[in-house]
Motif scaffolding. Sequence first.
Motif, PDB file in Angstrom:
ATOM      1  N   ASN A 110       0.844  -1.187   0.000  1.00 26.94           N
ATOM      2  CA  ASN A 110       0.000   0.000   0.000  1.00 26.94           C
ATOM      3  C   ASN A 110       0.882   1.240   0.000  1.00 26.94           C
ATOM      4  OD1 ASN A 110      -2.896  -0.654   0.005  1.00 26.94           O
ATOM      5  ND2 ASN A 110      -2.390  -1.861   1.816  1.00 26.94           N
ATOM      6  N   SER A 121      -4.590  10.542   0.657  1.00 31.35           N
ATOM      7  CA  SER A 121      -5.269   9.257   0.797  1.00 31.35           C
ATOM      8  C   SER A 121      -4.247   8.177   1.099  1.00 31.35           C
ATOM      9  CB  SER A 121      -6.045   8.894  -0.484  1.00 31.35           C
ATOM     10  OG  SER A 121      -5.155   8.730  -1.564  1.00 31.35           O
ATOM     11  N   THR A 122      -4.735   7.089   1.691  1.00 30.47           N
ATOM     12  CA  THR A 122      -3.936   5.880   1.883  1.00 30.47           C
ATOM     13  C   THR A 122      -4.621   4.762   1.124  1.00 30.47           C
ATOM     14  OG1 THR A 122      -3.213   6.602   4.082  1.00 30.47           O
ATOM     15  CG2 THR A 122      -2.981   4.261   3.564  1.00 30.47           C
ATOM     16  N   SER A 123      -3.872   4.070   0.299  1.00 32.46           N
ATOM     17  CA  SER A 123      -4.474   3.045  -0.549  1.00 32.46           C
ATOM     18  C   SER A 123      -4.944   1.848   0.271  1.00 32.46           C
ATOM     19  CB  SER A 123      -3.468   2.576  -1.607  1.00 32.46           C
ATOM     20  OG  SER A 123      -2.402   1.867  -0.995  1.00 32.46           O
ATOM     21  N   ASN A 124      -5.838   1.105  -0.330  1.00 30.11           N
ATOM     22  CA  ASN A 124      -6.336  -0.129   0.288  1.00 30.11           C
ATOM     23  C   ASN A 124      -6.351  -1.217  -0.790  1.00 30.11           C
ATOM     24  OD1 ASN A 124      -7.480  -1.931   2.111  1.00 30.11           O
ATOM     25  ND2 ASN A 124      -9.561  -1.254   1.704  1.00 30.11           N
ATOM     26  N   ARG A 187       0.511  -5.185   3.541  1.00 28.20           N
ATOM     27  CA  ARG A 187      -0.553  -4.312   4.045  1.00 28.20           C
ATOM     28  C   ARG A 187      -0.051  -2.904   4.369  1.00 28.20           C
ATOM     29  NH1 ARG A 187      -5.376  -5.786   5.876  1.00 28.20           N
ATOM     30  NH2 ARG A 187      -4.694  -7.956   6.073  1.00 28.20           N
ATOM     31  N   ASP A 188       1.137  -2.796   4.955  1.00 27.95           N
ATOM     32  CA  ASP A 188       1.645  -1.489   5.376  1.00 27.95           C
ATOM     33  C   ASP A 188       1.951  -0.600   4.175  1.00 27.95           C
ATOM     34  OD1 ASP A 188       1.474  -2.218   7.981  1.00 27.95           O
ATOM     35  OD2 ASP A 188       3.631  -2.453   8.315  1.00 27.95           O
ATOM     36  N   SER A 303     -16.914   8.575   1.807  1.00 26.94           N
ATOM     37  CA  SER A 303     -15.473   8.743   1.927  1.00 26.94           C
ATOM     38  C   SER A 303     -15.107  10.057   2.608  1.00 26.94           C
ATOM     39  CB  SER A 303     -14.824   8.678   0.541  1.00 26.94           C
ATOM     40  OG  SER A 303     -13.430   8.785   0.626  1.00 26.94           O
TER      41      SER A 303
END
Length: 324
Positions: A110, A121-124, A187-188, A303
């Motif tokens: 991510n 934003s932080t991706s998922n 994940r990080d 969001s």
Amino acid sequence: MAAYNAERYVSAAIDSVLNQTYTDFELIIADDGSNDKTRKIIDSYTDPRIVISHNQFNRGKVATVNRLIEKARGQYLTIHDADDISRLDRFELQIAALVDDCQIDMVGSNYISFMSNRLMSTSNLPLDSEMISSFLEDRKPALHGPTTILRIKVLDKVGPLYRNFTHGEDIDFNLRFIGYFKAKNLRDPLYYYRMSKTSLTKSIGYFNNERVINSDVIYKLHGIRLRTPNINDLEKLEDIKLELLQKTIKDPSYPFRFGANYLYHQGLNVNSWLLSVKSITNNPLDFKNYVCFMEISLLTIKSEIRNLISSKKRFLNIHEINKK
């Protein structure tokens, strides 16, 4: 690393690579014919792990990266953008994942998108191989190119990292890759993707016929490879482009619907919503545009509410990211 007119940010990008906790690598870097101080900044570094191979004129990212890859001597490969930053343990964690699982040939992560000191934003992204393949087939973001590290030997089977597409060269490679190999994401968020006001503004006007046709071409070629393995898919390129051009002529609001969905999955909620509005103003008689508008509106509201709730975490000091 290919750098073009990146004098403001290239030092931070280079430093984030040279200061990795995993130290056994070479950084092959080219100034791609910049007209600012990018080349001078690159040349000021004396670290013996740096291999400099400048272009004498601007050749573009695709040609430059493919040329630099030919000089690579390691067993792993990553392409680092000249204005982004890697977390200092990124290489260590991703290479450990490759060493631990011989069934995986590419590992991404991510990432955090930021502009100045504001977290955008932080991706998922999907984590396992099956979900990554499913997301790619559904045209959802699954792998963010600069975050990935791959076994360089896969290029012998898949072909060149980048083919000469105007847009979407990362997606083209990922689709070719999953035809033979498996990938995973950690994940990080291990990568910081820099955005600018210009890129945010351009993102609305970015989704024209050429951009959308190019994306559709990449997926059409993927379909051809699935149906006919070992075919030279590029032989069908011009026929596919003509077919898709006729499609966009018949449905002129299609690029805006496409762009609205794409930008939403990139975390650019407001720009996504604006494109959904633009699809209606472009063709108010097409029911598909209203469906797109309603879906994007609901997703954007949800969001933005989440962003407000977490507003205390919306700012970061980019200079503190990689302080030991």
